[in-house]
Write a protein that holds these residues in place. Structure first.
Motif, PDB file in Angstrom:
ATOM      1  N   MET A   1     -12.521  19.129   5.107  1.00 54.39           N
ATOM      2  CA  MET A   1     -11.601  18.568   6.102  1.00 54.39           C
ATOM      3  C   MET A   1     -10.303  19.390   6.178  1.00 54.39           C
ATOM      4  N   LEU A   2      -9.775  19.790   5.015  1.00 57.60           N
ATOM      5  CA  LEU A   2      -8.549  20.602   4.982  1.00 57.60           C
ATOM      6  C   LEU A   2      -8.788  21.953   5.660  1.00 57.60           C
ATOM      7  N   ASP A   3      -9.936  22.564   5.396  1.00 52.83           N
ATOM      8  CA  ASP A   3     -10.245  23.871   5.984  1.00 52.83           C
ATOM      9  C   ASP A   3     -10.379  23.777   7.500  1.00 52.83           C
ATOM     10  N   THR A   4     -10.967  22.685   7.993  1.00 57.08           N
ATOM     11  CA  THR A   4     -11.159  22.512   9.437  1.00 57.08           C
ATOM     12  C   THR A   4      -9.820  22.386  10.163  1.00 57.08           C
ATOM     13  N   THR A   5      -8.927  21.560   9.636  1.00 61.75           N
ATOM     14  CA  THR A   5      -7.641  21.350  10.304  1.00 61.75           C
ATOM     15  C   THR A   5      -6.744  22.588  10.168  1.00 61.75           C
ATOM     16  N   ALA A   6      -6.850  23.306   9.039  1.00 64.49           N
ATOM     17  CA  ALA A   6      -6.085  24.549   8.858  1.00 64.49           C
ATOM     18  C   ALA A   6      -6.542  25.612   9.853  1.00 64.49           C
ATOM     19  N   LYS A   7      -7.860  25.685  10.084  1.00 66.46           N
ATOM     20  CA  LYS A   7      -8.405  26.663  11.042  1.00 66.46           C
ATOM     21  C   LYS A   7      -7.851  26.399  12.445  1.00 66.46           C
ATOM     22  N   GLU A   8      -7.781  25.122  12.832  1.00 64.60           N
ATOM     23  CA  GLU A   8      -7.222  24.783  14.141  1.00 64.60           C
ATOM     24  C   GLU A   8      -5.762  25.226  14.238  1.00 64.60           C
ATOM     25  N   LEU A   9      -5.006  25.030  13.165  1.00 63.35           N
ATOM     26  CA  LEU A   9      -3.589  25.425  13.171  1.00 63.35           C
ATOM     27  C   LEU A   9      -3.431  26.943  13.227  1.00 63.35           C
ATOM     28  N   GLU A  10      -4.315  27.668  12.566  1.00 68.62           N
ATOM     29  CA  GLU A  10      -4.263  29.133  12.650  1.00 68.62           C
ATOM     30  C   GLU A  10      -4.559  29.600  14.072  1.00 68.62           C
ATOM     31  N   GLU A  11      -5.500  28.930  14.728  1.00 67.77           N
ATOM     32  CA  GLU A  11      -5.829  29.276  16.119  1.00 67.77           C
ATOM     33  C   GLU A  11      -4.657  28.980  17.045  1.00 67.77           C
ATOM     34  N   GLU A  12      -4.026  27.817  16.841  1.00 70.11           N
ATOM     35  CA  GLU A  12      -2.851  27.466  17.651  1.00 70.11           C
ATOM     36  C   GLU A  12      -1.729  28.482  17.448  1.00 70.11           C
ATOM     37  N   ARG A  13      -1.507  28.865  16.189  1.00 69.43           N
ATOM     38  CA  ARG A  13      -0.448  29.841  15.894  1.00 69.43           C
ATOM     39  C   ARG A  13      -0.724  31.164  16.608  1.00 69.43           C
ATOM     40  N   ALA A  14      -1.973  31.634  16.534  1.00 73.96           N
ATOM     41  CA  ALA A  14      -2.339  32.906  17.169  1.00 73.96           C
ATOM     42  C   ALA A  14      -2.104  32.842  18.684  1.00 73.96           C
TER      43      ALA A  14
ATOM     44  N   VAL B   1       0.860  -1.198   0.000  1.00 74.02           N
ATOM     45  CA  VAL B   1       0.000   0.000   0.000  1.00 74.02           C
ATOM     46  C   VAL B   1       0.890   1.240   0.000  1.00 74.02           C
ATOM     47  N   SER B   2       0.610   2.194  -0.887  1.00 77.05           N
ATOM     48  CA  SER B   2       1.424   3.413  -0.987  1.00 77.05           C
ATOM     49  C   SER B   2       0.553   4.648  -1.163  1.00 77.05           C
ATOM     50  N   ASN B   3       1.143   5.791  -0.813  1.00 73.65           N
ATOM     51  CA  ASN B   3       0.594   7.123  -1.097  1.00 73.65           C
ATOM     52  C   ASN B   3      -0.683   7.461  -0.342  1.00 73.65           C
ATOM     53  N   VAL B   4      -0.857   6.880   0.851  1.00 72.97           N
ATOM     54  CA  VAL B   4      -1.901   7.364   1.760  1.00 72.97           C
ATOM     55  C   VAL B   4      -1.413   8.705   2.313  1.00 72.97           C
ATOM     56  N   ILE B   5      -2.285   9.679   2.369  1.00 67.40           N
ATOM     57  CA  ILE B   5      -1.907  11.043   2.768  1.00 67.40           C
ATOM     58  C   ILE B   5      -2.503  11.397   4.125  1.00 67.40           C
ATOM     59  N   ILE B   6      -1.728  12.141   4.915  1.00 67.23           N
ATOM     60  CA  ILE B   6      -2.261  12.821   6.104  1.00 67.23           C
ATOM     61  C   ILE B   6      -2.183  14.312   5.815  1.00 67.23           C
ATOM     62  N   TRP B   7      -3.314  14.981   5.833  1.00 65.91           N
ATOM     63  CA  TRP B   7      -3.376  16.430   5.642  1.00 65.91           C
ATOM     64  C   TRP B   7      -3.536  17.112   7.001  1.00 65.91           C
ATOM     65  N   GLY B   8      -2.819  18.227   7.203  1.00 67.37           N
ATOM     66  CA  GLY B   8      -3.133  19.112   8.316  1.00 67.37           C
ATOM     67  C   GLY B   8      -2.340  18.930   9.588  1.00 67.37           C
ATOM     68  N   ASN B   9      -3.053  18.953  10.699  1.00 67.47           N
ATOM     69  CA  ASN B   9      -2.450  18.971  12.032  1.00 67.47           C
ATOM     70  C   ASN B   9      -2.288  17.547  12.563  1.00 67.47           C
ATOM     71  N   HIS B  10      -1.253  17.348  13.379  1.00 71.11           N
ATOM     72  CA  HIS B  10      -1.150  16.072  14.102  1.00 71.11           C
ATOM     73  C   HIS B  10      -2.056  16.185  15.333  1.00 71.11           C
ATOM     74  N   SER B  11      -3.349  16.048  15.074  1.00 67.78           N
ATOM     75  CA  SER B  11      -4.373  16.172  16.125  1.00 67.78           C
ATOM     76  C   SER B  11      -5.605  15.442  15.628  1.00 67.78           C
ATOM     77  N   SER B  12      -6.674  15.518  16.384  1.00 68.61           N
ATOM     78  CA  SER B  12      -7.895  14.810  15.986  1.00 68.61           C
ATOM     79  C   SER B  12      -8.602  15.475  14.806  1.00 68.61           C
ATOM     80  N   THR B  13      -8.087  16.629  14.329  1.00 67.17           N
ATOM     81  CA  THR B  13      -8.678  17.254  13.137  1.00 67.17           C
ATOM     82  C   THR B  13      -7.974  16.819  11.847  1.00 67.17           C
ATOM     83  N   GLN B  14      -6.882  16.086  11.957  1.00 71.30           N
ATOM     84  CA  GLN B  14      -6.150  15.656  10.758  1.00 71.30           C
ATOM     85  C   GLN B  14      -7.081  14.933   9.787  1.00 71.30           C
ATOM     86  N   PHE B  15      -6.697  14.952   8.496  1.00 70.18           N
ATOM     87  CA  PHE B  15      -7.507  14.264   7.499  1.00 70.18           C
ATOM     88  C   PHE B  15      -6.698  13.150   6.832  1.00 70.18           C
ATOM     89  N   PRO B  16      -6.933  11.886   7.236  1.00 71.56           N
ATOM     90  CA  PRO B  16      -6.319  10.747   6.543  1.00 71.56           C
ATOM     91  C   PRO B  16      -7.064  10.526   5.218  1.00 71.56           C
TER      92      PRO B  16
END
Length: 332
Positions: free
Chosen positions: A311-324, A178-193
């Protein structure tokens, strides 16, 4: 014989490092011919435990391991290193709010960023394992202005390995097929496998994962949720967080960074966003990347479904909040 490279592991007396140091010293990360000098950093109360780790490294009689430097001083630990595994971080404790966790870790990664900037080689490859890994990597990079921002990464390889294993189990094929499974976003429960761009060899035939599984409900629900919650499931069963699997993933991440990815295959790494896939810039976000000559490049032009976009927008929003929150804590 090649010249030894210096590799630092922080939190070196801890659970993850205990497995990781073996993998590194054995030659699984930097190659079977690459001699190493290991720098081990931990806090002063852990120096006694770290002494025992140093004894065990000696007792393993690793042919590639030329020297071990154990210290509680960041300036010593980061001196002339080519690779840094930033494993040590303040763990989340019961009753601790996310802001409290961020506040504790901002201080740790500010100090380590400054020590890297002052002491490490300018082409040092930095992997942040300690959580919240994505935002810790961002803060660390901000305090190391003389080191390129692309040299700071966060680990989502554990999530990728988990996702790959679950797809393989569902298909009844070896995980290596199995190859090329992607994880998008944050290493948190909002990540998108995301397995929509992945493929597998089934009975010798290469098939896309959606085609091979023919189960969109599982891919969009059970699979996503089980990968997102796998860390919690391990803690529930083991009464401790993932250590062996986290160490293996850290080794995988750094091995690919130093030795490259196979043609046609990509891996997931938390890297500084350049705006690809509509992700906000200046957050450390997990993307699919290919690596050649120790340089990663985000895979472009993958199709993004409406579900994936959400899913990408949700995890990106969490990362923007963490950054702030993190920048507010450090007064930046």
């Amino acid at each position: 014989m090649m010249e030894p490279i210096r590799v630092v592991v922080t939190g070196a007396a801890g659970q993850i490092a205990y497995s990781l140091l073996y993998i590194i010293a054995k030659g699984d990360v930097f190659g079977p011919d690459q001699p190493l000098i290991l720098h081990l950093l931990d806090i002063p109360p852990m120096m006694g435990v770290l002494e025992g780790v140093v004894m065990e490294l000696a007792d393993c009689a690793f042919p590639l391991l030329k020297e071990v430097v154990a210290t509680a001083e960041p300036d010593v630990a980061f001196k002339d290193v080519s690779s840094a595994f930033l494993v040590g971080a303040m763990p989340r404790k019961q009753g601790m709010e996310r802001r409290d966790l961020l506040a504790a870790n901002v201080k740790i990664f500010k100090v380590q960023g400054e020590a890297l900037d002052k002491n490490a080689k300018k082409d040092v490859k930095v992997l942040v394992v300690g959580n919240p890994a994505n935002t810790n990597a961002l803060i660390c990079s901000k305090y190391a202005p003389s080191i390129p921002k692309q040299n700071f990464t966060a680990m989502t390889r554990l999530d990728q390995n988990r996702a790959q294993a679950q797809v393989a189990a569902k298909l009844g094929v070896p995980v290596a097929d199995v190859s090329n499974v992607i994880i998008w976003g944050n290493h948190s429960s909002t990540q998108f496998p995301d397995a929509s761009h992945a493929f597998a060899y089934v009975n010798g035939v290469k098939k896309s994962i959606p085609e091979a599984l023919k189960d969109d409900m599982w891919l969009g629900n059970t699979f996503v949720e089980s990968v997102q919650k796998r860390g919690a499931a391990v803690i529930n069963a083991r009464k401790m967080s993932s250590a062996m699997s986290a160490a293996k993933a850290a080794g995988d991440h750094m091995r690919n960074w130093f030795q490259g990815t196979e043609v046609g295959q990509f891996v997931s790494m938390g890297v500084l966003s350049d705006g690809s896939y509509g992700v906000p810039k200046d957050i450390v976000f997990s993307f699919p990347v290919e690596i050649q000559n120790k340089t990663w490049k985000i895979i472009p032009n993958l199709a993004i479904s409406d579900f994936a976009r959400k899913m990408l927008d949700t995890t990106a929003k969490e990362l923007e909040e963490e950054r702030a929150e993190a920048l507010e804590i450090i007064g930046a």
